[in-house]
Design an enzyme around this catalytic site. Structure first.
Site, PDB file in Angstrom:
ATOM      1  N   TYR A 110       0.803  -1.209   0.000  1.00  0.00           N
ATOM      2  CA  TYR A 110       0.000   0.000   0.000  1.00  0.00           C
ATOM      3  C   TYR A 110       0.842   1.268   0.000  1.00  0.00           C
ATOM      4  CZ  TYR A 110      -3.345  -3.553   1.130  1.00  0.00           C
ATOM      5  OH  TYR A 110      -4.087  -4.691   1.115  1.00  0.00           O
ATOM      6  N   HIS A 111       1.984   1.221  -0.621  1.00  0.00           N
ATOM      7  CA  HIS A 111       2.805   2.411  -0.785  1.00  0.00           C
ATOM      8  C   HIS A 111       2.671   2.880  -2.226  1.00  0.00           C
ATOM      9  CE1 HIS A 111       5.616   1.420   2.830  1.00  0.00           C
ATOM     10  NE2 HIS A 111       4.359   1.458   3.148  1.00  0.00           N
ATOM     11  N   SER A 112       1.446   3.093  -2.629  1.00  0.00           N
ATOM     12  CA  SER A 112       1.182   3.457  -4.009  1.00  0.00           C
ATOM     13  C   SER A 112       1.692   4.851  -4.323  1.00  0.00           C
ATOM     14  CB  SER A 112      -0.320   3.393  -4.285  1.00  0.00           C
ATOM     15  OG  SER A 112      -0.787   2.095  -4.019  1.00  0.00           O
TER      16      SER A 112
END
Length: 184
Positions: A110-112
């Site tokens: 979730y480190h987009s």
């Protein structure tokens, strides 16, 4: 998943989690409808690029090699040899098995980044423009986060977000001083 890992519950165990820091696969975010309250369509498109999948095959084999070292054997470390559901049709440990395993288990941290690329006016893919950021600081400050990054970095994305906020703050302060002679 719970059933698959149930043999490990309440026992000493550890996990090796290969992480692809710069995937070639790219996802997308699109609008679902003209209703602004509808959730967007989010497609992470994980493992779409074959090179990403092959990374996890190599990484899985490397993890097995680590487990086969004398150091790991000396502490009783071994591969969890229960075939993963959905991959039982593949030979355990084969490249096809690891491809299947990756397709079932690989996910995002979730480190987009890159959904709102910051770029000069000459870049048609840029959302945030230099002039917009410096002139409308108060509007932009709420949008300073990792979606501004146009590439996937190899660190926590919050570090870049903090840097962007700092740069915007300094630019806004300079603009206030130039326009008004003080920061009040």
């Amino acid at each position: 998943m719970e059933e698959y890992y149930s043999d490990l519950f309440y026992n000493d165990s550890a996990a090796m989690v290969p992480t692809l820091l710069r995937p070639k696969s790219r996802g997308s975010i699109t609008v679902r409808s003209t209703d602004p309250f509808d959730q967007p369509n989010i497609d992470p498109n994980i493992l779409a690029d074959p090179e990403d999948l092959e990374f996890f095959v190599r990484a899985s084999r490397f993890c097995v090699e680590i487990l086969e070292t004398n150091a790991m054997k000396s502490v009783g470390a071994k591969l969890y040899a229960k075939p993963f559901p959905g991959c039982r049709h593949q030979e355990m440990g084969s490249d096809d098995y690891w491809r299947c395993y990756a397709r079932h288990l690989v996910s995002s941290f979730y480190h987009s980044v890159g959904t709102c690329k910051m770029a000069p006016d000459s870049d048609p893919m840029g959302i945030y423009k230099d002039e917009y950021i410096s002139i409308n600081f108060t509007l932009s400050i709420n949008k300073c986060e990792s979606s501004l990054e146009h590439f996937i970095n190899r660190k926590k994305v919050t570090q870049t977000s903090f840097w962007v906020v700092k740069v915007l703050f300094v630019n806004a302060l300079k603009a206030c001083l130039n326009n008004h002679g003080s920061y009040n």
